[in-house]
Design a protein around this motif. Sequence first.
Motif, PDB file in Angstrom:
ATOM      1  N   ILE A  72     -45.735   7.256  -5.837  1.00 54.13           N
ATOM      2  CA  ILE A  72     -47.104   7.551  -5.405  1.00 54.13           C
ATOM      3  C   ILE A  72     -47.878   8.037  -6.621  1.00 54.13           C
ATOM      4  O   ILE A  72     -47.451   8.947  -7.325  1.00 54.13           O
ATOM      5  CB  ILE A  72     -47.118   8.625  -4.300  1.00 54.13           C
ATOM      6  CG1 ILE A  72     -46.344   8.105  -3.101  1.00 54.13           C
ATOM      7  CG2 ILE A  72     -48.544   8.994  -3.929  1.00 54.13           C
ATOM      8  CD1 ILE A  72     -46.141   9.128  -2.017  1.00 54.13           C
ATOM      9  N   LYS A  73     -49.005   7.412  -6.878  1.00 52.63           N
ATOM     10  CA  LYS A  73     -49.826   7.790  -8.022  1.00 52.63           C
ATOM     11  C   LYS A  73     -51.030   8.574  -7.521  1.00 52.63           C
ATOM     12  O   LYS A  73     -51.523   8.357  -6.414  1.00 52.63           O
ATOM     13  CB  LYS A  73     -50.278   6.531  -8.769  1.00 52.63           C
ATOM     14  CG  LYS A  73     -49.096   5.789  -9.349  1.00 52.63           C
ATOM     15  CD  LYS A  73     -49.519   4.611 -10.156  1.00 52.63           C
ATOM     16  CE  LYS A  73     -48.248   3.942 -10.669  1.00 52.63           C
ATOM     17  NZ  LYS A  73     -48.503   2.851 -11.522  1.00 52.63           N
ATOM     18  N   ALA A  74     -51.477   9.466  -8.383  1.00 52.21           N
ATOM     19  CA  ALA A  74     -52.636  10.276  -8.023  1.00 52.21           C
ATOM     20  C   ALA A  74     -53.850   9.368  -7.845  1.00 52.21           C
ATOM     21  O   ALA A  74     -54.016   8.374  -8.550  1.00 52.21           O
ATOM     22  CB  ALA A  74     -52.910  11.302  -9.107  1.00 52.21           C
ATOM     23  N   ARG A  75     -54.660   9.684  -6.898  1.00 52.90           N
ATOM     24  CA  ARG A  75     -55.875   8.898  -6.675  1.00 52.90           C
ATOM     25  C   ARG A  75     -57.072   9.839  -6.672  1.00 52.90           C
ATOM     26  O   ARG A  75     -56.938  11.043  -6.460  1.00 52.90           O
ATOM     27  CB  ARG A  75     -55.773   8.113  -5.380  1.00 52.90           C
ATOM     28  CG  ARG A  75     -55.598   8.971  -4.160  1.00 52.90           C
ATOM     29  CD  ARG A  75     -55.412   8.101  -2.916  1.00 52.90           C
ATOM     30  NE  ARG A  75     -55.023   8.948  -1.829  1.00 52.90           N
ATOM     31  CZ  ARG A  75     -55.760   9.156  -0.753  1.00 52.90           C
ATOM     32  NH1 ARG A  75     -56.927   8.580  -0.631  1.00 52.90           N
ATOM     33  NH2 ARG A  75     -55.355   9.958   0.196  1.00 52.90           N
ATOM     34  N   ASP A  76     -58.194   9.267  -6.892  1.00 50.43           N
ATOM     35  CA  ASP A  76     -59.426  10.052  -6.870  1.00 50.43           C
ATOM     36  C   ASP A  76     -59.845  10.316  -5.434  1.00 50.43           C
ATOM     37  O   ASP A  76     -59.728   9.444  -4.574  1.00 50.43           O
ATOM     38  CB  ASP A  76     -60.548   9.316  -7.591  1.00 50.43           C
ATOM     39  CG  ASP A  76     -60.288   9.207  -9.088  1.00 50.43           C
ATOM     40  OD1 ASP A  76     -59.640  10.139  -9.629  1.00 50.43           O
ATOM     41  OD2 ASP A  76     -60.702   8.208  -9.693  1.00 50.43           O
TER      42      ASP A  76
END
Length: 120
Positions: A114-118
């Motif tokens: 899971i990648k950080a999202r805005d």
Amino acid sequence: MLKDISSYDGIYLACGTTDLRHSVDGLGIIIKQQFKMDVFGNYLFLFCNRRRNRLKGLCWDKNGFILYYKRLDGEGARFKWPNDPNDVRNISLNQLELLMNGLSIDPPKGFEEIKARDFC
């Protein structure tokens, strides 16, 4: 006499489907021409039919070939066989046991990273 399964130098699956009307000679040609492997090596080669309920194994035993055959009976009994028809896979004894017990030889997939999202 039949060989001990742990004495093979490799156990290979012919992924995808194979026409199991082939016997020793036909399966040997597949091993030699399609997979570019030595049919006379100390290997066990496994093939599965389209319905995934029959399996053939072929190996060389010093002075002749051994041909194994297994047919699953029962409603919905199927091998969890890899699908890529151009692939041959070397598997372990543990993976062979999983396969013979109706389980997949491929580990289940877990969560993806899971990648950080805005945040809006």
